[in-house]
Design a protein around this motif. Structure first.
Motif, short mmCIF file in Angstrom:
data_model
loop_
_atom_site.label_atom_id
_atom_site.label_comp_id
_atom_site.label_asym_id
_atom_site.label_seq_id
_atom_site.Cartn_x
_atom_site.Cartn_y
_atom_site.Cartn_z
N CYS A 99 10.78 7.54 1.13
CA CYS A 99 11.78 8.22 0.28
C CYS A 99 11.32 8.31 -1.17
O CYS A 99 12.14 8.50 -2.07
CB CYS A 99 13.11 7.49 0.38
SG CYS A 99 13.85 7.50 2.03
N GLY A 100 10.02 8.14 -1.41
CA GLY A 100 9.48 8.30 -2.75
C GLY A 100 9.27 7.02 -3.52
O GLY A 100 8.92 7.05 -4.70
N GLY A 101 9.49 5.86 -2.87
CA GLY A 101 9.27 4.57 -3.53
C GLY A 101 7.80 4.21 -3.58
O GLY A 101 6.93 5.01 -3.20
N PRO A 102 7.48 2.98 -4.02
CA PRO A 102 6.09 2.56 -4.14
C PRO A 102 5.33 2.70 -2.82
O PRO A 102 5.73 2.11 -1.81
CB PRO A 102 6.19 1.10 -4.58
CG PRO A 102 7.54 0.99 -5.22
CD PRO A 102 8.43 1.93 -4.47
N ALA A 103 4.27 3.46 -2.82
CA ALA A 103 3.55 3.75 -1.58
C ALA A 103 2.78 2.54 -1.06
O ALA A 103 2.56 2.41 0.16
CB ALA A 103 2.59 4.91 -1.80
N ASP A 104 2.36 1.66 -1.96
CA ASP A 104 1.51 0.54 -1.55
C ASP A 104 2.24 -0.80 -1.63
O ASP A 104 1.61 -1.85 -1.75
CB ASP A 104 0.25 0.49 -2.40
CG ASP A 104 0.56 0.36 -3.89
OD1 ASP A 104 1.75 0.49 -4.27
OD2 ASP A 104 -0.38 0.13 -4.68
N ALA A 105 3.57 -0.80 -1.57
CA ALA A 105 4.34 -2.04 -1.68
C ALA A 105 4.01 -2.97 -0.52
O ALA A 105 3.79 -2.53 0.62
CB ALA A 105 5.83 -1.74 -1.70
N ARG A 106 4.04 -4.29 -0.81
CA ARG A 106 3.63 -5.26 0.19
C ARG A 106 4.56 -6.47 0.20
O ARG A 106 5.30 -6.72 -0.77
CB ARG A 106 2.19 -5.73 -0.06
CG ARG A 106 1.17 -4.60 -0.03
CD ARG A 106 -0.25 -5.12 0.03
NE ARG A 106 -0.55 -5.85 1.26
CZ ARG A 106 -0.84 -5.26 2.42
NH1 ARG A 106 -0.88 -3.94 2.51
NH2 ARG A 106 -1.11 -5.99 3.49
N VAL A 107 4.47 -7.22 1.30
CA VAL A 107 5.18 -8.48 1.46
C VAL A 107 4.14 -9.59 1.57
O VAL A 107 3.15 -9.45 2.31
CB VAL A 107 6.06 -8.49 2.73
CG1 VAL A 107 6.85 -9.79 2.81
CG2 VAL A 107 6.98 -7.30 2.76
N LEU A 108 4.37 -10.68 0.87
CA LEU A 108 3.48 -11.84 0.93
C LEU A 108 4.27 -13.03 1.46
O LEU A 108 5.24 -13.46 0.83
CB LEU A 108 2.91 -12.16 -0.45
CG LEU A 108 2.06 -13.43 -0.57
CD1 LEU A 108 0.85 -13.37 0.36
CD2 LEU A 108 1.63 -13.66 -2.02
N GLY A 109 3.87 -13.55 2.63
CA GLY A 109 4.55 -14.69 3.22
C GLY A 109 3.72 -15.95 3.12
O GLY A 109 2.50 -15.91 3.32
#
Length: 251
Positions: A99-109
């Motif tokens: 929907c146009g948000g950060p393309a490379d967003a990530r989760v770190l566990g």
């Protein structure tokens, strides 16, 4: 005569309604449900995209709302278990990107013990493309340093703490990671509900009333003026494992 935008009018109605839930009969019913549902492990019955998530649906909705509003490019989570929460966060970031948000967003566990079958299931999941994992104690200096390195340069960061629920451990996590929370974003401390439940509900655990995530939050906030409890989330959910645990960074 100025007309009121229908969307804004609906938002105001929701806001006023939620404010009215505080200390209401509904709120008391929510507290009673939390007490009745914790011991039979109600939260263990749910999954997200095929992975057990061990959360109440209300908190999952709250997290969805926050992730959409904040549009983080990094979500840091302590505690992995079966990986459902990582998959959930990654899928929300995937929707944001669509929907146009950060393309490379990530989760770190981060988890002290990532069991091999859980690790493999996470790696094999379609959402794995947005997930990194670190095995080790979330409060060990070398682990904290690794997390801080991965947060460097990120525009917007959320933090979720859901590992060891003792006072000392959660307070150490807050001191290690809360500063990574972006202004306007949230550091969410799960299982603050431990403080509000009978002490004999956790006979085989090292935590309980007075030694809980909520007691750690209280101690943390006594020393900080840049975070506040977002009570509007508590009032909206009524049923939550994280009462007074949704901490918004102010500055």
């Amino acid at each position: 005569m100025t007309s009121i935008d229908p969307t804004e009018e609906f938002r105001r109605e929701c806001h006023d309604r939620v404010e009215g839930y505080a200390d209401s009969a509904m709120a008391q019913s929510g507290r009673e449900f939390m007490r009745a549902s914790t011991e039979p492990k109600y939260s263990y019955n749910f999954s997200w995209l095929g992975r057990p998530i061990i959360q109440y649906p209300q908190d999952m909705i709250a997290m969805q709302q926050l992730i959409w509003r904040i549009q983080p490019d990094l979500i840091i989570e302590t505690g992995i278990a079966h990986g459902g929460s990582l998959i959930f966060s990654a899928s929300m970031l995937e929707l944001n990107a669509a929907c146009g948000g950060p393309a490379d967003a990530r989760v770190l566990g981060i988890d002290i013990d990532i069991r091999q079958h859980n690790r493999q299931a996470i790696i094999d999941h379609p959402m794995a493309k947005r997930i990194n994992m670190i095995e080790g104690s979330s409060v060990a200096p070398e682990i904290v340093q690794q997390v801080r390195q991965q947060a460097t340069g990120k525009r917007s960061v959320m933090v979720c703490l859901d590992s060891n629920h003792t006072h000392d451990h959660v307070l150490a996590e807050l001191n290690a990671y809360a500063d990574l929370t972006s202004v306007g974003s949230y550091c969410v401390v799960f299982d603050t509900i431990v403080e509000d439940l009978p002490s004999d509900m956790y006979p085989d655990r090292s935590w309980g009333p007075g030694n809980s995530p909520k007691s750690a939050v209280k101690k943390f906030l006594q020393a900080r003026d840049d975070f506040e409890v977002d009570t509007s989330i508590d009032n909206q959910l009524l049923i939550s494992v994280a009462p007074q645990g949704y901490l918004r960074r102010l500055r």
